[in-house]
Design a protein around this motif. Structure first.
Motif, mmCIF file in Angstrom:
data_model
loop_
_atom_site.group_PDB
_atom_site.id
_atom_site.type_symbol
_atom_site.label_atom_id
_atom_site.label_comp_id
_atom_site.label_asym_id
_atom_site.label_seq_id
_atom_site.Cartn_x
_atom_site.Cartn_y
_atom_site.Cartn_z
ATOM 1 N N TYR A 111 -4.219 7.746 0.485
ATOM 2 C CA TYR A 111 -4.341 6.907 1.669
ATOM 3 C C TYR A 111 -5.583 6.017 1.615
ATOM 4 O O TYR A 111 -5.589 4.911 2.167
ATOM 5 C CB TYR A 111 -4.325 7.761 2.932
ATOM 6 N N GLU A 112 -6.620 6.475 0.924
ATOM 7 C CA GLU A 112 -7.816 5.645 0.791
ATOM 8 C C GLU A 112 -7.598 4.502 -0.203
ATOM 9 O O GLU A 112 -8.259 3.471 -0.117
ATOM 10 C CB GLU A 112 -9.003 6.501 0.333
ATOM 11 N N HIS A 113 -6.700 4.702 -1.172
ATOM 12 C CA HIS A 113 -6.470 3.703 -2.212
ATOM 13 C C HIS A 113 -5.018 3.220 -2.233
ATOM 14 O O HIS A 113 -4.501 2.818 -3.265
ATOM 15 C CB HIS A 113 -6.831 4.283 -3.584
ATOM 16 N N GLN A 114 -4.373 3.240 -1.081
ATOM 17 C CA GLN A 114 -2.941 2.959 -1.025
ATOM 18 C C GLN A 114 -2.592 1.588 -1.590
ATOM 19 O O GLN A 114 -1.577 1.419 -2.263
ATOM 20 C CB GLN A 114 -2.452 3.078 0.420
ATOM 21 N N LEU A 115 -3.455 0.607 -1.342
ATOM 22 C CA LEU A 115 -3.183 -0.743 -1.838
ATOM 23 C C LEU A 115 -3.131 -0.788 -3.363
ATOM 24 O O LEU A 115 -2.433 -1.623 -3.950
ATOM 25 C CB LEU A 115 -4.242 -1.723 -1.326
ATOM 26 N N ASP A 116 -3.866 0.121 -4.017
ATOM 27 C CA ASP A 116 -3.882 0.141 -5.482
ATOM 28 C C ASP A 116 -2.543 0.560 -6.060
ATOM 29 O O ASP A 116 -2.265 0.301 -7.242
ATOM 30 C CB ASP A 116 -4.962 1.099 -5.998
ATOM 31 N N TYR A 117 -1.711 1.227 -5.252
ATOM 32 C CA TYR A 117 -0.465 1.778 -5.773
ATOM 33 C C TYR A 117 0.771 0.993 -5.338
ATOM 34 O O TYR A 117 1.890 1.400 -5.612
ATOM 35 C CB TYR A 117 -0.351 3.250 -5.370
ATOM 36 N N ILE A 118 0.551 -0.142 -4.684
ATOM 37 C CA ILE A 118 1.661 -1.060 -4.462
ATOM 38 C C ILE A 118 2.031 -1.661 -5.814
ATOM 39 O O ILE A 118 1.156 -2.039 -6.596
ATOM 40 C CB ILE A 118 1.279 -2.171 -3.470
ATOM 41 N N ALA A 119 3.294 -1.714 -6.119
ATOM 42 C CA ALA A 119 3.731 -2.193 -7.435
ATOM 43 C C ALA A 119 4.652 -3.396 -7.278
ATOM 44 O O ALA A 119 5.250 -3.614 -6.220
ATOM 45 C CB ALA A 119 4.443 -1.080 -8.206
ATOM 46 N N ALA A 120 4.753 -4.161 -8.348
ATOM 47 C CA ALA A 120 5.636 -5.330 -8.342
ATOM 48 C C ALA A 120 6.352 -5.443 -9.680
ATOM 49 O O ALA A 120 5.798 -5.104 -10.729
ATOM 50 C CB ALA A 120 4.844 -6.601 -8.058
ATOM 51 N N VAL A 121 7.582 -5.936 -9.615
ATOM 52 C CA VAL A 121 8.357 -6.240 -10.818
ATOM 53 C C VAL A 121 8.394 -7.757 -10.945
ATOM 54 O O VAL A 121 8.842 -8.450 -10.029
ATOM 55 C CB VAL A 121 9.790 -5.677 -10.720
ATOM 56 N N THR A 122 7.893 -8.261 -12.070
ATOM 57 C CA THR A 122 7.779 -9.710 -12.231
ATOM 58 C C THR A 122 8.303 -10.191 -13.581
ATOM 59 O O THR A 122 8.397 -9.424 -14.538
ATOM 60 C CB THR A 122 6.311 -10.170 -12.109
#
Length: 262
Positions: A111-122
């Protein structure tokens, strides 16, 4: 012409020196020492059943189906049966210690680093000419061309071209900062206006943005990364002196990778 070659321990050490691999070997030895000591302090043990299962897993991973395959692999890697068992034992000890140290901190870390684990397929194509990239972007917007056609026409590397510039699933930290900002603000499927970087103008098709979920795969990723960071920090507190007897000298190989802090 066929000839015989005898390689000694000193030859191997000399080759490791010339290929600049000694610091990595030293770090691996130091890491195992830290793991063994920390596991002992934590009362972590390995059962015979766990050892058997890990041995089976290693053989399966290396496709050692038959007994002769295992013996050939051991011979190739200069391992005895006892050393193979030691390898399995060290693997288990490392996993158990990692879970012991970090499994209770998983949710907090997530929860402290949640943004780090958003992923994208490009999918990506990089252009030297930004004007060309911009022209193709507008053509995409108008439906005059599709991204696979752009990739096929403008990617020179064969494997990347065959995959139409596919970059797979990547986390925010895997992107350049200026690219990450645009990718994770996208509403996929969507083409991004060319992003200029020192490496060129990136034309990117965002196929999917995946919100993080603390599933088993991500749990293990977080534990592995946290454990790796912890090991590196522990190594920086060590004074490591490596004695190499091949030339009868004692060498200190810590200065480049290790800092004495105590």
């Amino acid at each position: 012409m066929p000839h015989n070659l005898t390689i000694s321990t000193s030859d191997i050490i000399h080759s490791l020196k010339l290929s600049c691999q000694i610091p990595a070997v030293v770090e691996a030895i130091a890491s195992q020492s830290i793991i063994t000591e920390a596991a002992q302090a934590a009362g972590i043990t390995v059962t015979p059943e766990e050892l058997q299962q890990e041995g089976d897993n290693l053989r399966f991973a290396k496709k050692l189906v038959k007994a002769k395959d295992t013996w050939s692999w051991l011979e190739k890697h200069h391992l005895s049966v006892d050393q193979f068992e030691e390898l399995a034992y060290n693997n288990i000890l490392s996993r158990k210690l990692a879970n012991h140290l970090f499994s209770n901190q998983l949710e907090k870390h997530f929860y402290e680093h949640q943004l780090d684990y958003i992923a994208a397929v490009t999918y990506e194509v990089v252009f030297e000419d930004r004007d060309l990239a911009l022209e193709l972007f507008y053509a995409l917007e108008e439906g005059e061309i599709n991204f696979p056609d752009i990739a096929r026409l403008y990617i020179s590397e064969p494997e990347a071209r065959r995959a139409y510039g596919y970059k797979g699933l990547r986390y925010r930290k895997d992107f350049r900062p200026e690219i990450a900002a645009a990718v994770f603000a996208a509403a996929p499927p969507e083409a991004l206006k060319p992003i200029t970087t020192p490496k060129g103008a990136y034309l990117i098709w965002v196929e999917e943005v995946i919100q993080p979920q603390l599933d088993e795969q991500l749990r293990q990723k977080i534990i592995t990364e946290s454990f790796s960071d912890w090991l590196k920090q522990q190594i920086t507190t060590m004074k490591i002196v490596t004695q190499i007897d091949s030339d009868g000298s004692q060498e200190e190989l810590r200065d480049m990778l290790f800092t004495k802090t105590k």
